[in-house]
Design a protein around this motif. Structure first.
Motif, PDB file in Angstrom:
ATOM      1  N   TYR A   1       0.867  -1.176   0.000  1.00  7.48           N
ATOM      2  CA  TYR A   1       0.000   0.000   0.000  1.00  7.48           C
ATOM      3  C   TYR A   1       0.907   1.231   0.000  1.00  7.48           C
ATOM      4  CZ  TYR A   1      -3.698  -3.203   1.397  1.00  7.48           C
ATOM      5  OH  TYR A   1      -4.599  -4.235   1.440  1.00  7.48           O
ATOM      6  N   LEU A   2       0.663   2.152  -0.914  1.00  5.46           N
ATOM      7  CA  LEU A   2       1.435   3.385  -1.039  1.00  5.46           C
ATOM      8  C   LEU A   2       0.438   4.535  -1.009  1.00  5.46           C
ATOM      9  CD1 LEU A   2       4.002   5.040  -1.852  1.00  5.46           C
ATOM     10  CD2 LEU A   2       3.475   4.450  -4.211  1.00  5.46           C
ATOM     11  N   GLU A   3       0.575   5.423  -0.017  1.00 11.60           N
ATOM     12  CA  GLU A   3      -0.376   6.516   0.151  1.00 11.60           C
ATOM     13  C   GLU A   3       0.365   7.827   0.380  1.00 11.60           C
ATOM     14  OE1 GLU A   3      -3.534   3.619   2.484  1.00 11.60           O
ATOM     15  OE2 GLU A   3      -2.447   5.143   3.606  1.00 11.60           O
ATOM     16  N   PHE A   4      -0.129   8.866  -0.282  1.00  9.11           N
ATOM     17  CA  PHE A   4       0.438  10.186  -0.118  1.00  9.11           C
ATOM     18  C   PHE A   4      -0.494  11.053   0.722  1.00  9.11           C
ATOM     19  CE2 PHE A   4       2.486   8.572  -3.910  1.00  9.11           C
ATOM     20  CZ  PHE A   4       3.811   8.883  -3.662  1.00  9.11           C
ATOM     21  N   TYR A   5       0.086  11.987   1.449  1.00  8.59           N
ATOM     22  CA  TYR A   5      -0.656  12.895   2.315  1.00  8.59           C
ATOM     23  C   TYR A   5      -1.741  13.637   1.534  1.00  8.59           C
ATOM     24  CZ  TYR A   5      -1.582  16.808   5.430  1.00  8.59           C
ATOM     25  OH  TYR A   5      -2.203  17.741   6.220  1.00  8.59           O
ATOM     26  N   GLU A   6      -1.466  13.925   0.262  1.00  7.57           N
ATOM     27  CA  GLU A   6      -2.385  14.688  -0.574  1.00  7.57           C
ATOM     28  C   GLU A   6      -3.550  13.845  -1.090  1.00  7.57           C
ATOM     29  OE1 GLU A   6       1.514  16.578  -0.280  1.00  7.57           O
ATOM     30  OE2 GLU A   6       0.940  14.568  -0.923  1.00  7.57           O
ATOM     31  N   GLY A   7      -3.569  12.533  -0.810  1.00 15.33           N
ATOM     32  CA  GLY A   7      -4.713  11.690  -1.143  1.00 15.33           C
ATOM     33  C   GLY A   7      -4.498  10.623  -2.198  1.00 15.33           C
ATOM     34  N   GLN A   8      -3.423  10.678  -2.954  1.00 14.75           N
ATOM     35  CA  GLN A   8      -3.179   9.679  -3.979  1.00 14.75           C
ATOM     36  C   GLN A   8      -2.848   8.334  -3.327  1.00 14.75           C
ATOM     37  OE1 GLN A   8      -1.970  12.703  -3.804  1.00 14.75           O
ATOM     38  NE2 GLN A   8      -2.413  13.734  -5.719  1.00 14.75           N
ATOM     39  N   LYS A   9      -3.374   7.235  -3.928  1.00 14.55           N
ATOM     40  CA  LYS A   9      -3.182   5.909  -3.345  1.00 14.55           C
ATOM     41  C   LYS A   9      -2.863   4.887  -4.439  1.00 14.55           C
ATOM     42  CE  LYS A   9      -6.453   6.773   0.358  1.00 14.55           C
ATOM     43  NZ  LYS A   9      -7.668   6.346   1.026  1.00 14.55           N
ATOM     44  N   PHE A  10      -2.010   3.942  -4.084  1.00 15.18           N
ATOM     45  CA  PHE A  10      -1.643   2.846  -4.969  1.00 15.18           C
ATOM     46  C   PHE A  10      -1.658   1.552  -4.159  1.00 15.18           C
ATOM     47  CE2 PHE A  10       0.372   6.617  -6.502  1.00 15.18           C
ATOM     48  CZ  PHE A  10       0.433   6.525  -7.879  1.00 15.18           C
ATOM     49  N   GLU A  11      -2.028   0.464  -4.804  1.00 19.86           N
ATOM     50  CA  GLU A  11      -1.872  -0.866  -4.228  1.00 19.86           C
ATOM     51  C   GLU A  11      -1.266  -1.736  -5.314  1.00 19.86           C
ATOM     52  OE1 GLU A  11      -5.469  -2.430  -2.483  1.00 19.86           O
ATOM     53  OE2 GLU A  11      -5.942  -0.498  -1.540  1.00 19.86           O
ATOM     54  N   PHE A  12      -0.298  -2.568  -4.921  1.00 21.50           N
ATOM     55  CA  PHE A  12       0.397  -3.358  -5.937  1.00 21.50           C
ATOM     56  C   PHE A  12       1.082  -4.573  -5.339  1.00 21.50           C
ATOM     57  CE2 PHE A  12       3.153  -0.008  -4.368  1.00 21.50           C
ATOM     58  CZ  PHE A  12       4.367  -0.640  -4.121  1.00 21.50           C
ATOM     59  N   TRP A  13       1.339  -5.556  -6.205  1.00 21.63           N
ATOM     60  CA  TRP A  13       2.164  -6.711  -5.889  1.00 21.63           C
ATOM     61  C   TRP A  13       3.565  -6.430  -6.398  1.00 21.63           C
ATOM     62  CZ3 TRP A  13       0.364 -10.616  -3.004  1.00 21.63           C
ATOM     63  CH2 TRP A  13      -1.008 -10.863  -2.971  1.00 21.63           C
ATOM     64  N   ALA A  14       4.583  -6.904  -5.712  1.00 26.16           N
ATOM     65  CA  ALA A  14       5.969  -6.774  -6.180  1.00 26.16           C
ATOM     66  C   ALA A  14       6.791  -7.940  -5.637  1.00 26.16           C
ATOM     67  CB  ALA A  14       6.577  -5.446  -5.740  1.00 26.16           C
ATOM     68  N   LYS A  15       7.854  -8.284  -6.376  1.00 21.41           N
ATOM     69  CA  LYS A  15       8.734  -9.380  -5.942  1.00 21.41           C
ATOM     70  C   LYS A  15       9.974  -8.888  -5.218  1.00 21.41           C
ATOM     71  CE  LYS A  15       7.770 -13.219  -9.008  1.00 21.41           C
ATOM     72  NZ  LYS A  15       8.311 -14.136  -9.990  1.00 21.41           N
ATOM     73  N   ASN A  16      10.563  -7.818  -5.712  1.00 20.91           N
ATOM     74  CA  ASN A  16      11.806  -7.299  -5.146  1.00 20.91           C
ATOM     75  C   ASN A  16      11.757  -5.793  -5.077  1.00 20.91           C
ATOM     76  OD1 ASN A  16      13.465  -9.815  -4.975  1.00 20.91           O
ATOM     77  ND2 ASN A  16      13.067  -9.823  -7.160  1.00 20.91           N
ATOM     78  N   MET A  17      12.677  -5.258  -4.280  1.00 12.75           N
ATOM     79  CA  MET A  17      12.760  -3.810  -4.136  1.00 12.75           C
ATOM     80  C   MET A  17      14.218  -3.419  -3.937  1.00 12.75           C
ATOM     81  SD  MET A  17      11.210  -2.206  -0.661  1.00 12.75           S
ATOM     82  CE  MET A  17      11.775  -0.635  -0.115  1.00 12.75           C
ATOM     83  N   SER A  18      14.554  -2.229  -4.392  1.00 12.98           N
ATOM     84  CA  SER A  18      15.896  -1.710  -4.145  1.00 12.98           C
ATOM     85  C   SER A  18      15.793  -0.253  -3.724  1.00 12.98           C
ATOM     86  CB  SER A  18      16.798  -1.854  -5.368  1.00 12.98           C
ATOM     87  OG  SER A  18      16.361  -1.009  -6.414  1.00 12.98           O
ATOM     88  N   ILE A  19      16.821   0.194  -2.992  1.00 13.04           N
ATOM     89  CA  ILE A  19      16.907   1.572  -2.540  1.00 13.04           C
ATOM     90  C   ILE A  19      18.257   2.103  -3.005  1.00 13.04           C
ATOM     91  CG2 ILE A  19      16.961   3.102  -0.523  1.00 13.04           C
ATOM     92  CD1 ILE A  19      15.330   0.860   0.927  1.00 13.04           C
ATOM     93  N   GLU A  20      18.231   3.193  -3.733  1.00 13.51           N
ATOM     94  CA  GLU A  20      19.473   3.756  -4.275  1.00 13.51           C
ATOM     95  C   GLU A  20      19.569   5.225  -3.944  1.00 13.51           C
ATOM     96  OE1 GLU A  20      19.106   2.943  -8.453  1.00 13.51           O
ATOM     97  OE2 GLU A  20      18.833   0.817  -8.095  1.00 13.51           O
TER      98      GLU A  20
END
Length: 124
Positions: free
Chosen positions: A105-124
């Motif tokens: 679940y990805l939510e922004f203070y301004e109201g935008q929302k996303f829901e998704f499946w994912a296998k991997n993640m990276s931080i750069e």
């Protein structure tokens, strides 16, 4: 590369420690760009303290829910919540898909929302 099924349930990733550094994406960063292409969800953040860029990339992503709209006079978005959760399928809550994906679940203070499946993640 982070296997997303190793991320604790409901831990808000808007504030986290990574490689001996603390990141507060809600208070210290603005989301400048979000793109989705070829199964990659890329979120670009910019520090309000020193202008450093930070990228969070989700691979093998399948978008399930998207609520995005234009907000007048908002140049950047503030991350409110980003967490691994559960998905309801046929009346049951599941936390890992048969393909080994985790649900986010990805939510922004301004109201935008996303829901998704994912296998991997990276931080750069």
């Amino acid at each position: 590369m982070i296997n997303v099924t190793s991320i604790k349930f409901f831990k808000n990733l808007a504030q986290f420690d990574y490689n001996n550094l603390y990141y507060d994406l809600h208070n210290d960063y603005n989301c400048e760009k979000l793109t989705f292409s070829d199964g990659i969800l890329l979120i670009q953040f910019k520090s309000i303290i020193n202008d450093n860029l930070l990228f969070i990339k989700f691979m093998d992503t399948k978008l399930v829910y998207l609520n995005v709209f234009n907000v007048k006079e908002v140049e950047n978005l503030s991350l409110d919540n980003l967490y691994r959760g559960r998905f309801e399928l046929n009346g049951e809550l599941i936390d890992v898909s048969i393909d080994g994906e985790a649900y986010f679940y990805l939510e922004f203070y301004e109201g935008q929302k996303f829901e998704f499946w994912a296998k991997n993640m990276s931080i750069e």
